[in-house]
Design a protein around this motif. Structure first.
Motif, PDB file in Angstrom:
ATOM      1  N   UNK A  82       0.805  -1.222   0.000  1.00  0.00           N
ATOM      2  CA  UNK A  82       0.000   0.000   0.000  1.00  0.00           C
ATOM      3  C   UNK A  82       0.840   1.276   0.000  1.00  0.00           C
ATOM      4  N   UNK A  83       2.152   1.138   0.067  1.00  0.00           N
ATOM      5  CA  UNK A  83       3.027   2.311   0.104  1.00  0.00           C
ATOM      6  C   UNK A  83       2.813   3.270  -1.068  1.00  0.00           C
ATOM      7  N   UNK A  84       2.709   2.803  -2.325  1.00  0.00           N
ATOM      8  CA  UNK A  84       2.537   3.752  -3.433  1.00  0.00           C
ATOM      9  C   UNK A  84       1.105   4.276  -3.594  1.00  0.00           C
ATOM     10  N   UNK A  85       0.181   3.787  -2.772  1.00  0.00           N
ATOM     11  CA  UNK A  85      -1.223   4.185  -2.888  1.00  0.00           C
ATOM     12  C   UNK A  85      -1.513   5.298  -1.888  1.00  0.00           C
ATOM     13  N   UNK A  86      -2.107   6.353  -2.365  1.00  0.00           N
ATOM     14  CA  UNK A  86      -2.464   7.484  -1.496  1.00  0.00           C
ATOM     15  C   UNK A  86      -3.744   7.141  -0.731  1.00  0.00           C
ATOM     16  N   UNK A  87      -3.588   6.468   0.399  1.00  0.00           N
ATOM     17  CA  UNK A  87      -4.746   6.093   1.207  1.00  0.00           C
ATOM     18  C   UNK A  87      -5.306   7.315   1.926  1.00  0.00           C
ATOM     19  N   UNK A  88      -6.636   7.340   2.040  1.00  0.00           N
ATOM     20  CA  UNK A  88      -7.313   8.418   2.754  1.00  0.00           C
ATOM     21  C   UNK A  88      -7.843   7.967   4.104  1.00  0.00           C
ATOM     22  N   UNK A  89      -8.062   6.660   4.247  1.00  0.00           N
ATOM     23  CA  UNK A  89      -8.598   6.131   5.506  1.00  0.00           C
ATOM     24  C   UNK A  89      -8.182   4.672   5.645  1.00  0.00           C
ATOM     25  N   UNK A  90      -8.054   4.252   6.902  1.00  0.00           N
ATOM     26  CA  UNK A  90      -7.742   2.860   7.211  1.00  0.00           C
ATOM     27  C   UNK A  90      -8.722   2.410   8.289  1.00  0.00           C
ATOM     28  N   UNK A  98      -6.440  -7.611  13.707  1.00  0.00           N
ATOM     29  CA  UNK A  98      -6.733  -6.690  12.591  1.00  0.00           C
ATOM     30  C   UNK A  98      -6.009  -5.361  12.800  1.00  0.00           C
ATOM     31  N   UNK A  99      -5.988  -4.893  14.023  1.00  0.00           N
ATOM     32  CA  UNK A  99      -5.291  -3.642  14.323  1.00  0.00           C
ATOM     33  C   UNK A  99      -3.798  -3.772  14.035  1.00  0.00           C
ATOM     34  N   UNK A 100      -3.218  -4.916  14.434  1.00  0.00           N
ATOM     35  CA  UNK A 100      -1.787  -5.131  14.196  1.00  0.00           C
ATOM     36  C   UNK A 100      -1.479  -5.277  12.698  1.00  0.00           C
ATOM     37  N   UNK A 101      -2.423  -5.805  11.936  1.00  0.00           N
ATOM     38  CA  UNK A 101      -2.232  -5.931  10.484  1.00  0.00           C
ATOM     39  C   UNK A 101      -2.260  -4.552   9.834  1.00  0.00           C
ATOM     40  N   UNK A 102      -3.136  -3.696  10.298  1.00  0.00           N
ATOM     41  CA  UNK A 102      -3.274  -2.353   9.728  1.00  0.00           C
ATOM     42  C   UNK A 102      -2.192  -1.386  10.228  1.00  0.00           C
ATOM     43  N   UNK A 103      -1.589  -1.671  11.366  1.00  0.00           N
ATOM     44  CA  UNK A 103      -0.674  -0.726  12.013  1.00  0.00           C
ATOM     45  C   UNK A 103       0.507  -0.271  11.151  1.00  0.00           C
ATOM     46  N   UNK A 114      -9.368   3.637  12.072  1.00  0.00           N
ATOM     47  CA  UNK A 114     -10.740   3.793  12.540  1.00  0.00           C
ATOM     48  C   UNK A 114     -11.335   2.399  12.681  1.00  0.00           C
ATOM     49  N   UNK A 115     -12.140   2.209  13.727  1.00  0.00           N
ATOM     50  CA  UNK A 115     -12.720   0.897  13.972  1.00  0.00           C
ATOM     51  C   UNK A 115     -14.140   0.830  13.423  1.00  0.00           C
ATOM     52  N   UNK A 116     -14.478  -0.335  12.903  1.00  0.00           N
ATOM     53  CA  UNK A 116     -15.815  -0.557  12.372  1.00  0.00           C
ATOM     54  C   UNK A 116     -16.317  -1.918  12.833  1.00  0.00           C
ATOM     55  N   UNK A 117     -17.613  -2.055  12.880  1.00  0.00           N
ATOM     56  CA  UNK A 117     -18.245  -3.326  13.202  1.00  0.00           C
ATOM     57  C   UNK A 117     -18.821  -3.880  11.903  1.00  0.00           C
ATOM     58  N   UNK A 118     -18.263  -4.984  11.393  1.00  0.00           N
ATOM     59  CA  UNK A 118     -18.732  -5.496  10.104  1.00  0.00           C
ATOM     60  C   UNK A 118     -20.193  -5.940  10.120  1.00  0.00           C
ATOM     61  N   UNK A 119     -20.741  -6.196  11.304  1.00  0.00           N
ATOM     62  CA  UNK A 119     -22.140  -6.639  11.391  1.00  0.00           C
ATOM     63  C   UNK A 119     -23.136  -5.488  11.328  1.00  0.00           C
ATOM     64  N   UNK A 135      -9.463   3.608   0.350  1.00  0.00           N
ATOM     65  CA  UNK A 135      -9.703   3.150   1.714  1.00  0.00           C
ATOM     66  C   UNK A 135      -9.206   1.720   1.885  1.00  0.00           C
ATOM     67  N   UNK A 136      -8.418   1.487   2.930  1.00  0.00           N
ATOM     68  CA  UNK A 136      -7.983   0.148   3.311  1.00  0.00           C
ATOM     69  C   UNK A 136      -8.878  -0.342   4.440  1.00  0.00           C
TER      70      UNK A 136
END
Length: 186
Positions: A82-90, A98-103, A114-119, A135-136
């Protein structure tokens, strides 16, 4: 347009009407041009969805394990992807794995997770909120393909195998046209 009148034949009422109508139509054709349409602005929205990296399975009763060493290595690899991608939100679910994967991507991009509830995510609102963004989203083997399906508004993808930590789903909206792609990143 010059109309030469033949002096031997007087202009009839029909000829006058024809000339008047010709000028009227010519004026309409040249003077009443339709305003050029402004091209529609192209809005590209892209969602990158991954499952968390490999988790520590040493304690099967732990419902919120951290990543194991392979998972930590994969999280770093995802950050490189994701380094070359201009992310706006994670986004990530509120679990350690999941937090450690996104960190690593979050740190590299200086974007707070940002945290979300998939349900209970309101997909319509989510799509509208992130219109024009990259968005990632980090989820789980069941919630990641489910969210892809909700974004696409069709049941296309099944739950991921529990050993699959390397699939990347890309859902892109170019204005109202949607596309999707599933990639293996091993």
């Amino acid at each position: 347009m010059i109309i030469a009148r033949d002096k031997r034949r007087p202009m009839t009422k029909h000829t006058v009407h024809y000339i008047f109508l010709s000028f009227l139509l010519l004026g309409m054709a040249t003077g009443c041009k339709e305003e050029p349409k402004t091209p529609e602005e192209t809005i590209i929205t892209t969602f990158y969805l991954i499952r968390h990296a490999e988790k520590d399975r040493t304690d099967p009763s732990n419902s919120d394990p951290e990543l194991n060493q392979d998972g930590l290595d994969r999280a770093l690899k995802w950050a490189e992807v994701f380094d070359p991608i201009a992310l706006d939100a994670i986004y990530a679910t509120n679990y350690q794995r999941t937090t450690m994967t996104a960190a690593p991507a979050s740190i590299k991009k200086d974007i707070e997770i940002e945290y979300y509830d998939p349900n209970s995510v309101d997909v319509g609102y989510f799509k509208q909120t992130h219109k024009g963004h990259n968005v990632l989203i980090v989820g789980h083997s069941n919630s990641t393909p489910d969210l892809v399906n909700k974004l696409l508004e069709e049941e296309k993808y099944e739950a991921m195998d529990d050993s699959d930590n390397s699939t990347l789903f890309i859902v892109r909206f170019i204005n109202d046209t949607k596309t999707d792609l599933q990639l293996k990143m091993d």
